[in-house]
Design an enzyme around this catalytic site. Structure first.
Site, PDB file in Angstrom:
ATOM      1  N   ASN A 146     -12.556  -3.309   2.326  1.00 47.93           N
ATOM      2  CA  ASN A 146     -13.800  -2.128   2.895  1.00 47.93           C
ATOM      3  C   ASN A 146     -14.674  -2.671   1.542  1.00 47.93           C
ATOM      4  OD1 ASN A 146     -12.420  -1.461   5.201  1.00 47.93           O
ATOM      5  ND2 ASN A 146     -10.911  -0.228   3.720  1.00 47.93           N
ATOM      6  N   GLY A 168     -16.024   2.354   3.925  1.00 43.39           N
ATOM      7  CA  GLY A 168     -14.511   2.590   3.345  1.00 43.39           C
ATOM      8  C   GLY A 168     -13.656   3.048   2.194  1.00 43.39           C
ATOM      9  N   GLN A 169     -14.693   2.285   1.231  1.00 42.24           N
ATOM     10  CA  GLN A 169     -13.922   1.464   0.143  1.00 42.24           C
ATOM     11  C   GLN A 169     -13.459   2.961  -0.375  1.00 42.24           C
ATOM     12  OE1 GLN A 169     -15.557  -1.397  -2.539  1.00 42.24           O
ATOM     13  NE2 GLN A 169     -13.618  -1.458  -3.760  1.00 42.24           N
ATOM     14  N   HIS A 181     -10.207  -5.388  -3.317  1.00 46.87           N
ATOM     15  CA  HIS A 181      -9.161  -5.899  -3.480  1.00 46.87           C
ATOM     16  C   HIS A 181      -9.318  -5.884  -1.572  1.00 46.87           C
ATOM     17  CE1 HIS A 181      -9.901  -1.369  -2.270  1.00 46.87           C
ATOM     18  NE2 HIS A 181      -8.984  -0.983  -1.578  1.00 46.87           N
ATOM     19  N   ASP A 241       0.630  -1.397  -0.233  1.00 48.42           N
ATOM     20  CA  ASP A 241      -0.105   0.130  -0.032  1.00 48.42           C
ATOM     21  C   ASP A 241       0.713   1.353   0.020  1.00 48.42           C
ATOM     22  OD1 ASP A 241      -3.104   0.651   0.573  1.00 48.42           O
ATOM     23  OD2 ASP A 241      -2.085   2.147   0.861  1.00 48.42           O
ATOM     24  N   ILE A 242       0.389   2.163  -1.025  1.00 43.98           N
ATOM     25  CA  ILE A 242       1.390   3.270  -0.978  1.00 43.98           C
ATOM     26  C   ILE A 242       1.224   4.247   0.284  1.00 43.98           C
ATOM     27  CG2 ILE A 242      -0.450   5.317  -1.760  1.00 43.98           C
ATOM     28  CD1 ILE A 242       1.528   5.780  -3.757  1.00 43.98           C
ATOM     29  N   HIS A 257      -7.140  -5.795   2.821  1.00 46.08           N
ATOM     30  CA  HIS A 257      -5.728  -5.695   3.176  1.00 46.08           C
ATOM     31  C   HIS A 257      -5.374  -6.309   3.734  1.00 46.08           C
ATOM     32  CE1 HIS A 257      -7.613  -1.000   2.164  1.00 46.08           C
ATOM     33  NE2 HIS A 257      -8.005  -1.556   1.994  1.00 46.08           N
TER      34      HIS A 257
HETATM   35  P1  5GP Z   1      -9.775   1.386   0.925  1.00 47.12           P
HETATM   36  O1  5GP Z   1      -9.864   2.178   1.280  1.00 47.12           O
HETATM   37  O2  5GP Z   1     -10.216   1.258  -1.112  1.00 47.12           O
HETATM   38  O3  5GP Z   1     -10.076   0.467   1.140  1.00 47.12           O
HETATM   39  O4  5GP Z   1      -8.053   1.086   0.201  1.00 47.12           O
HETATM   40  C1  5GP Z   1      -7.737   1.513  -1.046  1.00 47.12           C
HETATM   41  C2  5GP Z   1      -6.420   1.496  -0.938  1.00 47.12           C
HETATM   42  O5  5GP Z   1      -5.505   1.918  -1.747  1.00 47.12           O
HETATM   43  C3  5GP Z   1      -5.474   2.246   0.549  1.00 47.12           C
HETATM   44  O6  5GP Z   1      -4.964   1.782   1.715  1.00 47.12           O
HETATM   45  C4  5GP Z   1      -4.108   3.600  -0.615  1.00 47.12           C
HETATM   46  O7  5GP Z   1      -4.032   3.944  -0.130  1.00 47.12           O
HETATM   47  C5  5GP Z   1      -3.981   2.799  -1.121  1.00 47.12           C
HETATM   48  N1  5GP Z   1      -3.935   3.318  -2.643  1.00 47.12           N
HETATM   49  C6  5GP Z   1      -4.399   4.096  -3.670  1.00 47.12           C
HETATM   50  N2  5GP Z   1      -3.702   4.641  -4.868  1.00 47.12           N
HETATM   51  C7  5GP Z   1      -3.135   3.915  -4.781  1.00 47.12           C
HETATM   52  C8  5GP Z   1      -1.781   3.683  -5.979  1.00 47.12           C
HETATM   53  O8  5GP Z   1      -1.731   4.561  -6.279  1.00 47.12           O
HETATM   54  N3  5GP Z   1      -0.967   2.718  -5.452  1.00 47.12           N
HETATM   55  C9  5GP Z   1      -1.089   1.843  -3.867  1.00 47.12           C
HETATM   56  N4  5GP Z   1       0.442   1.363  -4.162  1.00 47.12           N
HETATM   57  N5  5GP Z   1      -2.345   1.786  -3.167  1.00 47.12           N
HETATM   58  C10 5GP Z   1      -2.181   2.732  -2.902  1.00 47.12           C
END
Ligand code: 5GP
Length: 115
Positions: free
Chosen positions: A88, A94-95, A101, A32-33, A103
């Site tokens: 999520n 919180g998606q 995906h 994750d970034i 985590h």
């Molecule tokens: P969500 O909030 O949708 O469950 O999680 C999305 C996740 O994707 C977040 O933890 C966010 O930091 C990660 N993320 C968003 N954009 C990027 C990206 O460009 N590269 C990577 N490696 N992670 C990303």
């Protein structure tokens, strides 16, 4: 239902870089970034599924495969003392990225319940 291309599709196609930790025909895993724990890996299907709310019976083997991959990655990284897997779904879940995906969070004690 398929989705509009997201940032994760660009990671799958290598249009944008990511620290990839695992890949096979069905899925990709990368760091994750914006990590929320010392280990924070995302595991995504290559199939463009929007969220858990969009899966159907035919996705059952794929969903099972993602869990097996999560377990293998956790073993590989050495998360012997445990870890958390999070999926999520939708705005209240919180998606933020509309590509299903998991985590995988580890290497710190995580609180429960989540916020
Ligand atoms: P969500 O909030 O949708 O469950 O999680 C999305 C996740 O994707 C977040 O933890 C966010 O930091 C990660 N993320 C968003 N954009 C990027 C990206 O460009 N590269 C990577 N490696 N992670 C990303």
């Amino acid at each position: 239902m398929n989705h509009e291309p997201t940032i994760f599709d660009k990671i799958i196609s290598r249009e944008i870089p990511a620290e990839i930790v695992y890949e096979d025909d069905l899925c990709l895993a990368f760091n994750d970034i914006n990590p929320q724990a010392p280990v924070h890996v995302l595991v995504i299907p290559k199939k463009p599924i929007v969220s858990l709310a969009e899966i159907s019976e035919q996705d059952a083997p794929l969903m099972g495969h993602l869990l097996v991959v999560l377990s293998k990655i956790a073993k590989q990284i050495g998360l012997e003392s445990g870890y958390r897997t999070v999926l999520n779904t939708g705005p209240d879940g919180g998606q933020e990225v509309n590509h299903l995906h998991f985590h995988l969070l580890g290497k710190r004690a995580l609180k429960w319940p989540p916020g």
